[in-house]
Enzyme design. Structure first.
Site, PDB file in Angstrom:
ATOM      1  N   GLY A 149      20.283  -6.079  34.800  1.00 44.54           N
ATOM      2  CA  GLY A 149      20.830  -5.368  33.668  1.00 44.54           C
ATOM      3  C   GLY A 149      19.676  -4.837  32.833  1.00 44.54           C
ATOM      4  CB  CYS A 150      18.905  -1.519  31.377  1.00 44.35           C
ATOM      5  SG  CYS A 150      20.426  -1.192  30.452  1.00 44.35           S
ATOM      6  CG  ASN A 151      20.694  -3.756  26.939  1.00 46.17           C
ATOM      7  OD1 ASN A 151      19.947  -2.839  26.624  1.00 46.17           O
ATOM      8  ND2 ASN A 151      22.012  -3.657  26.843  1.00 46.17           N
ATOM      9  CB  ALA A 152      19.407  -8.730  31.214  1.00 39.92           C
ATOM     10  CB  THR A 154      14.438  -4.562  28.032  1.00 36.53           C
ATOM     11  OG1 THR A 154      14.807  -3.464  28.858  1.00 36.53           O
ATOM     12  CG2 THR A 154      13.469  -4.075  26.981  1.00 36.53           C
TER      13      THR A 154
END
Length: 347
Positions: A149-152, A154
């Site tokens: 997941g992109c937020n995860a 990051t």
């Protein structure tokens, strides 16, 4: 050596970004693209920026249309990819850009997703600290990979060096992210219409409800945390793509500012795609657009006793499609950086 590639979910944002990057990859030949509602249309009519793939048409997303390729990338909503991957041959490389195979704990999946659990695959963040090494060691030779997941990814990449280096506490971690709406996918949603987000910053999934929280905690446990707690607040801002994450953590008593910075510098010194900026420099989200790079700025707030890590990346590249291709390169023994841009697009 060339590998035949199929991309499922090719009409969406993540699928389109996969195809943009794959189109210039010297070892991957895209021969099949699939979709659900858009099946039967020409790819270029749905993704008009992909002119080099203009001869392709979207087939229906079925296991039969995906099997027979060397590599299959899936860019499907959660719950959809698990149904498809269960029917694909074991001897092909499958990289899932959706959520279905990221979480190792079925209880976490039940709590945050609530649908059928399909099991965990090798996690596609090569630079993530795991034990005494990096996650890339677990990707070499893998045939099933779960892109992050992109937020995860990051936030995990922002905080893992401090956990592994023993310079920050694992409790009271805080991350606030400015994110572009492309991370929510291409399907129409009222809250993501231009008239709703232009001139406005809109928080969502606050108060411990965001589905990437268990994914972050899982990654931090791999870096050495026992029971990390994190407050995650994403905010949609009016930029089509990109993430600017501000992550903070309490510094362990007696730890110097030099030791704090050294933990991040050591973790990413040899990483081609993660760049710790010089002291006093901070990244902007726009500096990473179009690139597979994550740019980090680090500051020590002595008065508050906290470290502040600001990370900029492109949610569709390093956050999703770029991570997927980087991981596929490792799985197949291709040089890790192959086909992946380090330079962003400006202005």
């Amino acid at each position: 050596m060339s590998y035949s590639v199929a991309v499922a979910g090719a009409s969406g944002y993540a699928g389109g970004e996969l195809l943009r990057l794959l189109s210039s990859h010297p070892d991957f030949i895209v021969s099949t693209v699939t979709a659900f509602q858009n099946a039967g249309q020409r790819l270029v009519d749905v993704q008009p920026h992909l002119r080099s793939l203009g001869t392709l048409s979207l087939a229906e997303t079925t296991p039969q249309n995906l099997a027979g390729h060397d590599v299959v990338f899936l860019a499907l909503p959660h719950g959809k990819s698990g149904e498809v991957t269960a029917q694909l041959p074991e001897n092909i490389l499958v990289v899932d850009c959706g959520a279905d195979h990221r979480l190792t704990d079925p209880a976490d999946w039940a709590a945050f997703y609530g649908s059928e659990y399909f099991g965990a695959w090798a996690y596609g963040v090569p630079e993530l600290i795991v034990g005494g090494g990096k996650q890339r060691d677990n990707l070499v030779g893998a045939t099933r990979i779960a892109a992050p997941g992109c937020n995860a990814s990051t936030v995990a990449l922002s905080l893992a060096p401090g956990i592994a280096g023993g310079v920050i506490e694992e409790k009271d971690l805080v991350a606030v992210l400015a994110v572009g709406p492309s991370g929510a996918g291409k399907s129409l949603k009222l809250e993501n219409l231009a008239s709703e987000i232009l001139g406005s910053a809109n928080p969502y999934a606050v108060g411990g409800t965001h589905r990437h929280i268990p994914e972050i905690q899982q990654s931090l446990r791999g870096a050495g945390a026992v029971d990390p707690t994190i407050s995650l607040t994403p905010v949609i801002v009016p930029m089509s793509r990109g993430i600017l994450a501000t992550s903070t953590a309490r510094i362990l008593p007696g730890t110097s500012a030099t030791a704090v910075r050294d933990a991040w510098a050591a973790a990413y010194a040899d990483e081609p795609f993660i760049h710790l900026l010089p002291e006093g420099k901070l990244p902007r989200s726009g500096d990473a657009i179009g690139a597979n790079t994550a740019l980090m700025g680090l500051a020590v707030d002595q008065a508050a006793g906290r470290v502040v890590v600001i990370t900029a990346l492109d949610n569709l590249v390093k956050g999703t499609a770029g991570a997927a291709i980087q991981s596929a390169n490792l799985a197949l023994g291709i040089p890790e950086t192959t086909g992946l841009p380090m330079d962003g697009v400006a202005p």
